[in-house]
Design an enzyme around this catalytic site. Structure first.
Site, PDB file in Angstrom:
ATOM      1  N   GLU D 282       0.822  -1.201   0.000  1.00  0.00           N
ATOM      2  CA  GLU D 282       0.000   0.000   0.000  1.00  0.00           C
ATOM      3  C   GLU D 282       0.863   1.262   0.000  1.00  0.00           C
ATOM      4  O   GLU D 282       0.573   2.239  -0.691  1.00  0.00           O
ATOM      5  CB  GLU D 282      -0.932  -0.028   1.223  1.00  0.00           C
ATOM      6  CG  GLU D 282      -2.202   0.768   1.006  1.00  0.00           C
ATOM      7  CD  GLU D 282      -3.339   0.322   1.927  1.00  0.00           C
ATOM      8  OE1 GLU D 282      -3.182  -0.675   2.663  1.00  0.00           O
ATOM      9  OE2 GLU D 282      -4.362   0.977   1.907  1.00  0.00           O
ATOM     10  N   GLU D 285       2.168   1.668  -3.364  1.00  0.00           N
ATOM     11  CA  GLU D 285       1.132   2.149  -4.278  1.00  0.00           C
ATOM     12  C   GLU D 285       0.881   3.648  -4.049  1.00  0.00           C
ATOM     13  O   GLU D 285       0.745   4.429  -4.994  1.00  0.00           O
ATOM     14  CB  GLU D 285      -0.172   1.364  -4.042  1.00  0.00           C
ATOM     15  CG  GLU D 285      -1.288   1.747  -5.011  1.00  0.00           C
ATOM     16  CD  GLU D 285      -2.589   1.028  -4.709  1.00  0.00           C
ATOM     17  OE1 GLU D 285      -2.625   0.159  -3.806  1.00  0.00           O
ATOM     18  OE2 GLU D 285      -3.595   1.351  -5.367  1.00  0.00           O
ATOM     19  N   CYS D 302      -8.921  -2.364   3.221  1.00  0.00           N
ATOM     20  CA  CYS D 302      -8.787  -3.534   4.099  1.00  0.00           C
ATOM     21  C   CYS D 302     -10.106  -4.040   4.624  1.00  0.00           C
ATOM     22  O   CYS D 302     -10.239  -5.194   4.997  1.00  0.00           O
ATOM     23  CB  CYS D 302      -7.919  -3.190   5.301  1.00  0.00           C
ATOM     24  SG  CYS D 302      -6.394  -2.411   4.859  1.00  0.00           S
ATOM     25  N   SER D 322      -7.316   1.677  -3.155  1.00  0.00           N
ATOM     26  CA  SER D 322      -6.082   0.911  -3.265  1.00  0.00           C
ATOM     27  C   SER D 322      -6.401  -0.458  -3.829  1.00  0.00           C
ATOM     28  O   SER D 322      -7.405  -1.067  -3.473  1.00  0.00           O
ATOM     29  CB  SER D 322      -5.450   0.769  -1.874  1.00  0.00           C
ATOM     30  OG  SER D 322      -4.554  -0.301  -1.875  1.00  0.00           O
ATOM     31  N   LYS D 361     -15.875 -10.525   6.608  1.00  0.00           N
ATOM     32  CA  LYS D 361     -14.779 -11.315   6.029  1.00  0.00           C
ATOM     33  C   LYS D 361     -15.304 -12.628   5.470  1.00  0.00           C
ATOM     34  O   LYS D 361     -14.729 -13.204   4.550  1.00  0.00           O
ATOM     35  CB  LYS D 361     -13.705 -11.588   7.086  1.00  0.00           C
ATOM     36  CG  LYS D 361     -12.884 -10.369   7.479  1.00  0.00           C
ATOM     37  CD  LYS D 361     -11.889  -9.948   6.419  1.00  0.00           C
ATOM     38  CE  LYS D 361     -11.258  -8.620   6.805  1.00  0.00           C
ATOM     39  NZ  LYS D 361     -10.804  -7.847   5.639  1.00  0.00           N
ATOM     40  N   GLU D 364     -16.200 -11.572   2.157  1.00  0.00           N
ATOM     41  CA  GLU D 364     -15.005 -11.329   1.347  1.00  0.00           C
ATOM     42  C   GLU D 364     -14.379 -12.648   0.886  1.00  0.00           C
ATOM     43  O   GLU D 364     -14.022 -12.804  -0.284  1.00  0.00           O
ATOM     44  CB  GLU D 364     -13.970 -10.527   2.154  1.00  0.00           C
ATOM     45  CG  GLU D 364     -12.691 -10.239   1.368  1.00  0.00           C
ATOM     46  CD  GLU D 364     -11.578  -9.632   2.221  1.00  0.00           C
ATOM     47  OE1 GLU D 364     -11.892  -8.767   3.071  1.00  0.00           O
ATOM     48  OE2 GLU D 364     -10.417 -10.029   2.050  1.00  0.00           O
ATOM     49  N   GLU D 369     -13.347 -13.045  -7.263  1.00  0.00           N
ATOM     50  CA  GLU D 369     -12.142 -12.398  -7.803  1.00  0.00           C
ATOM     51  C   GLU D 369     -10.936 -12.532  -6.880  1.00  0.00           C
ATOM     52  O   GLU D 369      -9.834 -12.176  -7.246  1.00  0.00           O
ATOM     53  CB  GLU D 369     -12.429 -10.923  -8.130  1.00  0.00           C
ATOM     54  CG  GLU D 369     -12.849 -10.047  -6.974  1.00  0.00           C
ATOM     55  CD  GLU D 369     -14.365  -9.990  -6.782  1.00  0.00           C
ATOM     56  OE1 GLU D 369     -15.039 -10.994  -7.081  1.00  0.00           O
ATOM     57  OE2 GLU D 369     -14.867  -8.957  -6.322  1.00  0.00           O
ATOM     58  N   CYS D 506     -11.583  -2.465  13.443  1.00  0.00           N
ATOM     59  CA  CYS D 506     -11.813  -3.901  13.621  1.00  0.00           C
ATOM     60  C   CYS D 506     -12.076  -4.287  15.074  1.00  0.00           C
ATOM     61  O   CYS D 506     -12.742  -5.283  15.334  1.00  0.00           O
ATOM     62  CB  CYS D 506     -10.610  -4.682  13.111  1.00  0.00           C
ATOM     63  SG  CYS D 506     -10.296  -4.330  11.381  1.00  0.00           S
TER      64      CYS D 506
END
Lengths: 597, 118, 167, 600
Positions: D282, D285, D302, D322, D361, D364, D369, D506
């Site tokens: 990150e 980037e 995230c 990102s 999650k 996710e 993908e 979190c």
């Protein structure tokens, strides 16, 4: 018979009664007899005509000639001069031009109307609601003009406060006070709402008022807006009333065109506009905060108060909400004055109240009576009593939020406090007369079913509690009631009353609690003896065939469970074990040979 | 200075003029109840009878609608208001009755007593 | 804003979009016009379809859950297409006292449907109504816009048969 | 706080309280605990449950203390016989329409309704009757909904619309038939739910739960043919103790490693390792974007709930996101490639399990993908709550267990990786590394206070190589929407934005332990303590910058090359595209509706 040449109306209000109205009436009869006019002149008495200071009041029609301070001694002169020589007695004439009096020029000779006093309904039925010209001819918008010409906003609110007008939607909060609270708020944006979401089953006052005289409501609202400083107002009206909506739209357009609404009203610099908002079928939206949510585009669920709408209402702004009837009273208060208005009614409840009279009564319809009129007067003098010589059992006021009052309360005066003390409420004006053919448990169930169905579901007591109460009631009407059910109903009812979030929940148990209070025996009969004395609760009825049976076999053929036996031309018999109490035999029998117990 | 009161008074005079021009204060006025309840009871059909009569030459009558006066069990209702006379109120009027009211009452001045609301 | 109204082949949708564009201009906020828009959508389509509600959500930027909440809260809104004739039986107090439940059960028997349902031939939809404001001629029912008063079960059968004949 | 003090009487005794608060707030402060249910201090006042009613002298009816403002001289009674009876009846009415299956309910012994019923003294049902009956919605991969357990307190609805501002949930129908549901009563998987799980956190009963994968995991843990590899997120260690009645704020990382191993895992890695990895990618980037290769401000990626939220509600900002996968997905990708290579196991035989503080999650992990070489990277996601239950169920004495270390080569982490678990942590960690990458110098003042704490939107700046870098941090999707609006209006205001889907980041995730009898969901103090635990861990570490983590350095050396290399792009980066939940699909775009991740 009713087509007389003259009609003499004698005021029989409390004040005029003291001024010997009864005695005067007797004298009139004697004098008419003497003059040979007995069958040409009708003499009727009416409820308070609102001119108490000059009582005894007598009105002679046609011509609407009003005499004041009439005594027995004046009668011969009136008969002689007015009725025979057609010349009014000048010394007794009084000049009173109250807005509401117009109605009597048309309807004053009909008993049904004579006993009433029409303030809110003053134009309903005597003018074309779609023609603003007719409203103007009846001094329409003059109150508005008076306010804009010569009164400060605070004076308007003070006048309404002085008149003692209380909210006609049911709760009875003093209207002027509500306006003052709202006017006092600092926020420059304020709103005003007319609550026309009439939802009580069996009540249609608001519909009639808007269909019959929409401009009165509009005028009342503009005056209110001036008093509190609102620029925008809403009429929240049931979508189920298309004609009322249409007439209101037309009236708003006319008022706008004539300059009574919109920018710079009548050149006064004051601007106000009204928008119509359609309800969508939710009884709870009659509750102020739910109604506000509905206008805001949300589910009509009430919220806790405070803050009250006067502080934080529509879109969070100070808001005044009054119902249709309240607004319709405003122009009269302004034109005829607070003093006059407050002379009508009782100490704490001023003015009149409109009721929708329905149920087991001869003359169903809309009535408007001065506060303080007794239930008996409405039911028997105006309503004409119970049809078919049936026995009066109860009168239900206040719709699903109200209570059922038995005979011993018939002389209760109609005002906010007396009705509450008797265990019912004023409500928005439903009045249902119940005769011996109705079962009180079943009535309570009907009302509770309604409120339970209309509960918004937000707060626990109302959502869950009314459901349980309804289940218990249903059980009782099906003959499955058990010991302790009445106590459970009372326990739940009292808890729901005290703990619910809004007025709907707080009043939902009233029909049940009041019938338990006044007709406990009927409940006990249902539970212990499994008997419904009115023969209404199907589960508790037994059908028997009596000696009138000719043995035609019709009942036998319709019985769905083959519970009826008997050979042709002999008396048939019902097997009670098989009978499901559907009542088909009872309805089919042409010989009254089946009895229902 | 012209006050709002002046404006309204002027408007009232104009309004009265307008409706008087249409016969508002004429000797005979007929009001037919046209609220939801009245219409449900059939007042539209009654109104049509009067409207047709007006088209066919019943010209000295001012025909208008009115809201509900509250006599639910007697609807549809029709009022005949005549100058100098006690107004006459008919209840439970059917189109047939309306035709008779036109013939007997409006044209011949005879009040049809048995239909009058008491 | 009116210029941005997206063109569509469906004239009803076009009207709904036009209506929403007007509301956007005049209302206090977008959400405040929701009930008026749903009334309009129901007037156009006869009921509130998911497509119509989606359209409102996208145009007015109102969460669908909110629209759904409103659409299901109010009895007036209908979420399934209705029959050709909508029968509303008044269950107001005056009608109830005079036997409205008997009328209701007669209609249920005749049509073999429950309240809120539509007959399989899409001819009749049965609804409950609160007071229709015609207490003087109780019990009453309304079929589309026409009110029928002083009903008896027998009369109900006749009326329904007439509508059946018309098809 | 110089509020005017007024006197109120509670149960006949006078108390000095500040004006401008509610009766309940005032009573709380002077030592009364009026029973309550629908009330939540972070949400708007509902006044719906009526459990908190009290008697106000002069009032006809009871008042809801949560909604009623205090007034000078008011006399309140909180404990009269009539009031006790009314409250008991109210709670009983809720129970009368509630399944009586406490023993088999996931919230048994951790249910607010159960606690309330107990303290009200309800030992018998008086008003039994019809009960609601609805289908349980188990369609979602992360959150399941059981309307039968719902008591209509509306906390979830308010959470969803007021804090998260996603408005997925709403009331539908009315009266006794009222239900909380997504629009059109559509299955959860088709709805616009971001799976943040905050509804689960605030629900007093079991009307919302995470989808339970523990049974499946237990079964697989006994399968000898597969290699069981675990990873554990930073904030799990900061909160799991609470499930064992330990005060919030004690970290249990070593116990966790040991307990997970005892459950039957072959390797226990630390998601903090890949948090460091995320920072490497990150930060790289970000520096590239600063040099003009890509859009600014750059927004972090995230948080899984945030990513679904972005795809649905903020598709205009997709280019700002990102491309880095979340640490969980990076970790799983490394497990099934680098690590599998290293131990020479077929990645198909590896079960990759993530222990997360998060319900989203689970969603996710199911995203197509994120597959690696045609395989699902993260096979199962287990929340903190589920993990605590598994530990108890497996008979492991969590509090007595001797701590162990995480395994290599994916278990060593820097302090920067640790603070990922709290709001502002990613930003802070990224700055620590980016600064050094950009300037070649080590950032000395390592703790960046401006991005710490529970303020909804935080702003800060660092001067890097003579250039002022302006950053902003938001936690909770409602705050995020607000921050993004600021950024939309003023495109040059920020360079770098961190967004976390849950309040507090979190540590406040939708999978964290339920509030117990002494606390309330979303309690700020609790969130602060969990965050503080992570900051303490960071402070006690010798390595506090991601790029200093030797295992990270080794990973790049042996496998990835450098941050942003083709290999890392293949395995550690992904892409996002606009996503149309049912219900808000424009007519014209309906055909393009992408496939939903399969329901596992």
């Amino acid at each position: 018979m009713p087509v007389s040449k003259y009609v003499i109306t004698l005021c029989d209000g409390p004040s005029c009664m003291q001024k010997r109205s009864k005695q005067v009436k007797d004298v009139i009869k004697v004098e008419l007899e003497k003059a040979g006019l007995a069958d040409k002149v009708r003499v009727i008495t009416s409820g308070c005509l609102g001119m108490c200071a000059k009582g005894l009041i007598m009105i002679v029609n046609p011509g609407y000639v009003i005499y004041g301070n009439v005594t027995e001694k004046d009668i011969p002169e009136i008969v002689e001069k007015h009725l025979l020589k057609k010349k009014p007695v000048a010394r007794l004439l009084i000049e009173e031009d109250h807005l509401y009096n117009r109605f009597y020029r048309v309807f004053g000779d009909v008993n049904f109307f004579g006993k009433q006093m029409r303030i809110a309904l003053r134009n309903c039925g005597i003018m074309d609601p779609e023609n603003v010209d007719e409203y103007l001819a009846l001094r329409g918008y003059e109150a508005l003009a008076k306010v804009l010409t010569s009164m400060k906003p605070a004076e308007v609110a003070a006048e309404v406060k002085k008149a003692g007008l209380r909210g006609r939607g049911g709760a009875g909060f003093p209207t002027g006070l509500k306006w003052e609270f709202t006017a006092r708020e600092k926020d420059p944006v304020k709103y005003l709402i007319c609550n026309a979401d009439e939802g009580d089953p069996g009540a249609f006052m608001d519909r009639s008022m808007i269909e019959g005289d929409p401009h009165t409501v509009i005028e009342g609202m503009i005056i209110g807006a001036y008093a509190i400083g609102a620029k925008e107002g809403f009429v929240y009206i049931r979508a189920e009333y298309p004609l009322a909506v249409k007439r209101l739209e037309k009236a708003l357009a006319d008022a706008k065109r004539e300059g009574f609404l919109g920018d710079n009203i009548l050149g006064s610099g004051f601007s106000f506009d009204i928008e119509i908002r359609l309800g969508a079928g939710a009884f709870v939206c009659g509750e102020e905060t739910a109604l506000i949510h509905s206008i805001e585009g949300s589910r009509g669920m009430p919220r806790p108060r405070p803050p009250f709408p006067a502080q934080s209402g529509l879109f969070g702004k100070p808001t005044v909400i009054n119902n249709v009837e309240t607004w319709a009273n405003i122009p009269v208060i302004i034109l005829d004055g607070a003093d006059w208005f407050s002379s009508i009614g009782t100490e704490k409840s001023k003015g009149t109240k409109v009721f929708a009279l329905a149920g087991k009564i001869k003359n169903t319809g809309l009535v408007e009576v001065p506060m303080g009129t007794t239930l008996r007067q409405i039911i028997y003098d105006i309503g004409g009593g119970i049809p078919n010589d049936k026995k009066f059992k109860a009168v239900q006021t206040g719709g699903p939020s109200g209570g059922c009052l038995p005979e011993k309360y018939l002389d209760t005066q109609i005002d906010y406090d007396s009705l509450a003390a008797a265990g019912s409420i004023m409500g928005s004006g439903g009045m249902i007369v119940i005769d011996e053919d109705s079962c009180m448990v079943n009535m309570a169930k009907f009302f509770l079913q309604f409120t339970q169905d209309e509960s918004c579901g937000k707060c626990t007591p109302c959502r869950e509690g009314t459901k349980r109460m309804l289940e218990i009631l249903t059980r009782i009407t099906e003959g499955k009631g058990v010991d302790g059910d009445i106590e459970k109903l009372e326990r739940l009812g009292n808890m729901i009353k005290k703990s619910s979030l809004c007025g709907l929940g707080q009043s939902a148990p009233n029909p049940v609690l009041s019938t338990i209070k006044n007709f406990r025996v009927e409940y006990e009969e249902h539970i212990a003896a499994k008997k419904c004395r009115a023969g209404v609760c199907e589960g508790l009825v037994t059908y028997e065939i009596n000696a009138k049976c000719v043995g035609c076999g019709a009942c036998k053929r319709v019985c769905p469970t083959a519970a009826i036996a008997g050979s042709p031309k002999t008396v048939h018999v019902i097997d009670q074990a098989k009978c499901i109490k559907c009542g088909m035999c009872f309805k089919t029998c042409k010989f009254s040979a089946i009895t229902k117990k | 200075m012209v006050t709002p009161l002046d404006i309204v008074k002027k408007k009232r005079a104009e309004a009265i003029n307008r409706i008087v021009g249409k016969g508002y204060l004429s000797t005979k006025r007929v009001y037919v109840g046209m609220a939801t309840c009245e219409i449900a009871a059939g007042s539209k059909e009654v109104m049509e009878v009067f409207q047709n009569a007006a088209k066919q030459g019943l010209t000295d009558v001012y025909l208008s609608q009115k809201g509900c006066a509250g006599r639910c069990n007697l609807e549809p209702t029709v009022e005949v208001v005549e100058e100098g006379k006690i107004p006459v109120k008919y209840g439970k009027v059917t189109p047939e009755m309306a035709a008779k009211i036109i013939e007997r009452h409006l044209k011949n001045g005879e009040v049809i007593k048995e239909w009058v609301i008491n | 804003m009116a210029d941005t109204v997206v063109k569509t082949a469906d004239p009803k949708m076009a009207e709904l979009r036009k209506f929403m564009a007007e509301q956007k201009k005049t209302q206090y906020n977008d959400e405040a016009s929701l009930i008026a828009i749903l009334h309009k959508a129901q007037e156009l389509y006869g009921y509130l379809s998911v497509e119509a509600m989606d359209e409102v959500a996208v145009t007015m930027k109102i969460p669908t859950a909110h629209i759904w909440g409103v659409a299901t809260f109010y009895h007036y809104f209908c979420l399934t297409p209705k029959g050709k004739y909508v029968i509303s039986v008044c269950l107001g107090t005056a009608c109830y006292v005079k036997g409205a439940d008997e009328i209701m059960s007669k209609i249920k028997d005749e049509l073999k449907i429950k309240v809120g349902e539509t007959t399989p031939d899409k001819l009749f939809t049965l609804q409950e109504a609160r007071c229709l404001g015609a207490c003087g001629i109780a019990p009453v029912m309304m079929i589309n816009d026409k009110i029928y008063g002083t009903l008896t079960p027998k009369k109900v059968t006749e009326i329904l048969n007439n509508y059946r004949k018309q098809g | 706080m110089d509020k005017k003090m007024i006197t109120i009487y509670i149960d006949d005794k006078p108390y000095q309280v500040a004006a401008g608060q509610t009766v309940m707030q005032a009573a709380d402060k002077v030592g009364f605990r009026i029973p309550r249910l629908c009330y939540h201090p972070k949400l708007s006042i509902e006044g719906a449950c009526r459990v908190c009613i009290v008697e106000l002298e002069g009032a006809r009816n009871f008042i809801a203390s949560c909604a009623y403002p205090v007034a000078d001289g008011m006399k309140i009674r909180t404990n009269t016989p009539e009031l006790r009876s009314a409250r008991r009846d109210i709670v009983e009415l809720i129970l009368d329409n509630h399944p009586m299956d406490c023993h088999t309910c996931e919230r048994d012994s951790n249910c607010e309704l159960q606690r309330l019923a107990y303290s009200m003294g309800i030992r018998k049902r008086h008003f039994e009757g019809e009960m609601k009956h609805y289908e349980k919605d188990v369609s979602g991969v992360a959150v399941i909904r059981d309307p039968n357990k719902c008591i209509l307190c509306g906390r979830c609805v308010r959470m969803c619309s007021e804090i998260q501002k996603t408005s997925v949930l709403g009331y539908a129908h009315r009266g006794f038939k009222t239900v909380v549901m997504p629009a059109y009563n559509m299955p959860f998987r088709d709805s616009s739910c971001t799976a943040c799980g905050q509804c689960i956190n605030v629900c007093p009963t079991a009307a919302f739960l995470e989808k339970d994968y523990t049974q499946e995991l237990f079964k697989k843990l006994n399968d000898k043919s597969i290699l069981k590899v675990a990873q554990c997120a930073p904030s799990v260690r900061a909160a799991i103790g609470e499930a064992f009645n330990i005060e919030p704020g004690r970290t249990m990382e070593k116990q966790l490693a040991a307990a997970i191993r005892r459950l039957g895992f072959d390797y226990v890695f630390d998601t903090q390792f890949s948090a460091d990895l995320t920072i490497m990618e990150e930060a790289n980037e970000f520096l590239e974007r600063l040099q003009g290769k890509g859009k600014l401000p750059m927004i972090t990626s995230c948080s899984s709930a945030w990513m679904k939220c972005l795809e649905q509600y903020h598709p205009d900002l997709i280019d700002h996101i990102s491309t880095c996968k979340s640490p969980m997905s990076m970790q799983s990708a490394m497990v099934k490639t680098y690590f599998a290579d290293k131990i020479k196991r077929d990645p198909k035989e590896i079960l990759s399990v993530a222990f997360m503080c998060c319900t989203a999650k689970k969603y996710e992990a199911a995203r197509p993908e994120l597959e690696v070489n045609g395989m699902r990277a993260t096979d199962l996601v287990i929340t903190t709550r589920e993990l605590a239950w598994m530990i108890k169920s497996a008979g492991i004495d969590f509090l007595a267990i001797k701590g162990e270390e995480f395994d290599h080569p994916l278990g060593l982490s820097s302090g920067a990786g640790t603070i990922f678990g709290t709001t502002g942590g990613v930003m802070e960690a990224a700055i620590r590394t980016a600064y050094e990458l950009a300037t070649g110098e080590t950032l000395l003042d390592i703790e960046i206070g401006a991005v710490r704490g529970l303020q909804g939107i935080k702003e800060g700046k660092v001067v890097m190589d003579g250039k002022e870098i302006r950053v902003a941090v938001a936690h909770g999707l409602g705050n995020a929407a607000e921050l993004l609006d600021i950024a939309r209006k003023d495109p040059n205001r920020y360079h770098f934005i961190e967004i976390m889907g849950c309040p507090g980041g979190c540590v406040g995730g939708g999978g964290q332990p339920y509030a117990n009898s002494n606390s309330i969901p979303l309690d700020e103090e609790c969130l602060m303590k969990r965050a503080e635990a992570l900051y303490t861990l960071d402070r006690n570490k010798t390595i506090r910058r991601s790029h200093e983590n030797p295992d990270i350095q080794r990973l790049y050396k042996e496998f990835l090359g450098r941050p942003g290399s083709p290999a890392s792009h293949k395995l550690l980066h992904t892409h996002y595209k606009q996503h149309f939940p049912v219900g808000i699909i424009p007519e014209s775009l309906k055909q393009q509706k992408p496939a939903e991740p399969a329901n596992k």
